[in-house]
Design a protein around this motif. Structure first.
Motif, short mmCIF file in Angstrom:
data_model
loop_
_atom_site.label_atom_id
_atom_site.label_comp_id
_atom_site.label_asym_id
_atom_site.label_seq_id
_atom_site.Cartn_x
_atom_site.Cartn_y
_atom_site.Cartn_z
N SER A 1 3.62 3.01 -10.80
CA SER A 1 4.03 1.71 -10.27
C SER A 1 3.91 0.63 -11.33
O SER A 1 4.82 -0.18 -11.53
N PHE A 2 2.76 0.61 -12.02
CA PHE A 2 2.57 -0.40 -13.06
C PHE A 2 3.51 -0.17 -14.25
O PHE A 2 3.97 -1.12 -14.87
N LYS A 3 3.79 1.09 -14.53
CA LYS A 3 4.75 1.39 -15.60
C LYS A 3 6.14 0.89 -15.21
O LYS A 3 6.88 0.34 -16.04
N LEU A 4 6.49 1.06 -13.93
CA LEU A 4 7.78 0.59 -13.43
C LEU A 4 7.87 -0.93 -13.51
O LEU A 4 8.88 -1.50 -13.93
N ILE A 5 6.79 -1.60 -13.12
CA ILE A 5 6.76 -3.06 -13.18
C ILE A 5 6.89 -3.55 -14.62
O ILE A 5 7.64 -4.47 -14.92
N GLY A 6 6.15 -2.91 -15.52
CA GLY A 6 6.20 -3.31 -16.92
C GLY A 6 7.53 -3.03 -17.58
O GLY A 6 7.92 -3.71 -18.54
N GLY A 7 8.27 -2.03 -17.07
CA GLY A 7 9.53 -1.67 -17.68
C GLY A 7 10.74 -2.40 -17.14
O GLY A 7 11.84 -2.31 -17.71
N GLU A 8 10.57 -3.10 -16.02
CA GLU A 8 11.68 -3.85 -15.41
C GLU A 8 11.38 -5.34 -15.49
O GLU A 8 10.49 -5.84 -14.79
N PRO A 9 12.12 -6.10 -16.31
CA PRO A 9 11.84 -7.53 -16.47
C PRO A 9 11.83 -8.32 -15.16
O PRO A 9 10.98 -9.20 -14.99
N ILE A 10 12.75 -8.00 -14.23
CA ILE A 10 12.79 -8.76 -12.98
C ILE A 10 11.53 -8.51 -12.16
O ILE A 10 10.99 -9.43 -11.53
N VAL B 1 0.83 -1.21 0.00
CA VAL B 1 0.00 0.00 0.00
C VAL B 1 0.87 1.26 0.00
O VAL B 1 0.62 2.19 -0.77
N SER B 2 1.88 1.30 0.87
CA SER B 2 2.72 2.50 0.96
C SER B 2 3.49 2.74 -0.33
O SER B 2 3.62 3.89 -0.78
N LEU B 3 3.95 1.67 -0.96
CA LEU B 3 4.72 1.81 -2.19
C LEU B 3 3.85 2.34 -3.32
O LEU B 3 4.22 3.28 -4.03
N PHE B 4 2.69 1.73 -3.50
CA PHE B 4 1.80 2.17 -4.58
C PHE B 4 1.25 3.56 -4.30
O PHE B 4 1.01 4.34 -5.23
N TYR B 5 1.05 3.89 -3.02
CA TYR B 5 0.53 5.22 -2.67
C TYR B 5 1.57 6.30 -2.95
O TYR B 5 1.27 7.33 -3.55
N LYS B 6 2.80 6.07 -2.50
CA LYS B 6 3.85 7.08 -2.67
C LYS B 6 4.28 7.22 -4.14
O LYS B 6 4.58 8.31 -4.60
N THR B 7 4.31 6.09 -4.83
CA THR B 7 4.77 6.12 -6.22
C THR B 7 3.67 6.51 -7.19
O THR B 7 3.93 7.15 -8.22
N GLY B 8 2.45 6.13 -6.85
CA GLY B 8 1.33 6.33 -7.78
C GLY B 8 1.04 5.04 -8.51
O GLY B 8 1.97 4.32 -8.91
N ILE B 9 -0.24 4.75 -8.67
CA ILE B 9 -0.62 3.46 -9.25
C ILE B 9 -0.12 3.33 -10.69
O ILE B 9 0.48 2.32 -11.07
N LEU B 10 -0.35 4.36 -11.50
CA LEU B 10 0.08 4.28 -12.90
C LEU B 10 1.59 4.17 -13.03
O LEU B 10 2.11 3.37 -13.80
N GLN C 1 11.13 -0.15 -4.25
CA GLN C 1 11.42 0.97 -3.36
C GLN C 1 12.63 1.76 -3.84
O GLN C 1 12.62 2.99 -3.84
N PHE C 2 13.67 1.06 -4.26
CA PHE C 2 14.87 1.73 -4.76
C PHE C 2 14.61 2.40 -6.11
O PHE C 2 15.06 3.51 -6.37
N LYS C 3 13.88 1.69 -6.96
CA LYS C 3 13.62 2.23 -8.30
C LYS C 3 12.71 3.45 -8.27
O LYS C 3 12.79 4.32 -9.14
N ALA C 4 11.82 3.52 -7.28
CA ALA C 4 10.82 4.57 -7.24
C ALA C 4 11.23 5.78 -6.41
O ALA C 4 10.40 6.63 -6.11
#
Length: 456
Positions: free
Chosen positions: A373-382, A362-371, A426-429
């Motif tokens: 966060s999903f963009k970060l997930i989609g852009g990082e293969p790991i 919750v804290s990660l998606f809240y601080k980073t923003g949902i969109l 957390q590090f990426k965001a």
């Protein structure tokens, strides 16, 4: 446990620690050295604790059922080396020489359980058939795979090496249920080998012979014990491969056009691979898996629930009904039991871990923003791999369990990957201002960590 456990356990612990200290320099570096012995120690603690909990709290369980079978195999070896070897290498078939031992074992014709018994019987030959020492051997095996998993994670993202150590080694449920005499220890160790082998053989080739050997052996062990772990691993792994190749395309427009094709290929190949892996399997054939899920869920909920049952909704075993309850299955696997649902110390431990997962998510998606966060997930293969694997696995175990007592054990393979992905995010965001203000230190540190992360 017997009297010999008290005498032989300290002796073998000293032997294993001596071996660990001798090999530590070979498998660690300046970053990882301080985690090697503590990580091994919590595995040993988990193995011993598992036996004590089952003996004095549960008054029995599968771990002692395995050991009772091991006693029979060990007895065959003491009577005749030839008969013992035949029994150790058997596959549930009838043999006049081994029949008098086989009839004493309920799991002789149960392939997955008997595989665990074979491994435990092999260890028993070197420790006078001592339960606790066999458990320590399982913990040591599991540790080798978990260490390989950790090395792979920090090679991908060395900046998060401290928190990745927590995710891989120091989650209580993982080092407790993933140690000791049982299926979960073998699966956790083998999963680490598969992850290491996959990454170092396919994604970033290095030491190909070693990587392939570890990956194939790990896959064989998982297929022999819990093949559904491979079913969950294969689709996100193939998607990772396609994602890597997609990122190598220089044209952003072409990359955008081809990405859906890569995703589709990953899904198709993953489905075909899963089908071929389980074809004809009584439990995990794709055509039967929905029906088995319904039966397992009903049995575990109605027959063995002791105040710890949960309900994710009605489903009839069809694929559409599993899709319908998938969101509830994900929530129950990743974020439950809630603290108020804890009914015993084991559930409380799992509830505390689930609370950590809720807070970080919750804290990660809240601080980073949902969109974002999903963009970060989609852009990082790991990150894509870890989250897809965790979600697929969460659906599988959430649907199949039915009560928190079994769920806490079933879900441990996903926990290092999910928590590890959260920590990497957390590090990426991190806010751009922080990165810019510390740019010289951050860049130098990243380069240093990148060099240190390679220990092979």
């Amino acid at each position: 446990m017997e009297l010999k456990d008290l005498f032989l356990t300290p002796l073998y612990l000293g032997l294993f620690y001596g071996l660990a200290f001798a090999l530590r320099k070979r498998f660690t570096n300046a970053l990882t050295r301080k985690y090697f012995i503590p990580a091994l120690s919590v595995k040993f603690l988990g193995a011993i604790g598992l036996g004590l909990i089952y003996q004095f709290y549960y008054s029995g369980g599968d771990t002692f059922n395995y050991f009772n079978h091991v006693k029979t195999v060990y007895g065959a070896f003491t009577d005749s080396l030839t008969v013992g070897l035949k029994l150790l290498l058997s596959h549930g078939e009838y043999d006049p020489e081994t029949n008098r031992y086989a009839v004493m074992m309920e799991w002789y014709r149960a392939p997955t359980e008997f595989f665990v018994i074979k491994v435990a019987s092999f260890f028993a030959l070197f420790c006078f058939n001592t339960y606790t020492v066999i458990g320590l051997c399982f913990a040591l095996f599991s540790f080798t795979g978990m260490w390989a998993m950790y090395l792979t994670f920090i090679r991908i993202f060395p900046l998060a090496y401290k928190k990745l150590a927590i995710a891989v080694f120091f989650l209580p449920s993982v080092f407790f249920w993933g140690s000791g005499l049982g299926k979960d220890s073998l699966c956790m160790g083998a999963l680490g080998w598969v992850f290491y082998g996959f990454y170092h053989a396919i994604i970033r080739p290095r030491n190909m012979a070693t990587a392939l050997s570890m990956g194939i052996l790990g896959a064989y062990i998982i297929a022999s014990v819990k093949i559904y772990i491979l079913l969950s691993f294969l689709p996100p792994a193939l998607f990772w491969v396609f994602n890597e190749y997609n990122q190598k395309i220089k044209s952003s427009a072409l990359r955008l056009i081809l990405k859906p094709l890569f995703i589709g290929l990953g899904i198709v190949v993953g489905a075909l691979g899963a089908s071929s892996l389980t074809a004809g399997d009584e439990k995990y054939d794709i055509e039967k898996i929905g029906e088995r899920s319904k039966i397992n869920n009903y049995y575990l909920t109605q027959q063995v629930a002791s105040g710890s049952a949960y309900n994710i909704g009605e489903f009839d075993g069809s694929a559409s009904s599993i899709v319908k309850v998938a969101p509830q299955a994900i929530v129950v696997s990743l974020f439950r039991p809630f603290l108020f649902e804890a009914r015993n110390p084991v559930m409380l431990l799992s509830a505390l871990e689930a609370t950590l997962f809720i807070y970080l998510t919750v804290s990660l998606f809240y601080k980073t923003g949902i969109l974002k966060s999903f963009k970060l997930i989609g852009g990082e293969p790991i990150l894509s791999f870890c989250f897809i694997f965790s979600i697929i696995f969460a659906i599988g175990v959430g649907v199949n369990s039915g009560n928190f007592g079994t769920l806490v054990r079933y879900k441990i393979p996903l926990m290092p990957f999910y928590l590890g992905a959260l920590y990497i995010m957390q590090f990426k965001a991190r806010a751009p201002k922080r990165v810019v203000s510390r740019r010289p230190v951050q860049v130098n540190n990243a380069r240093k960590l990148g060099r240190l992360a390679v220990t092979e």
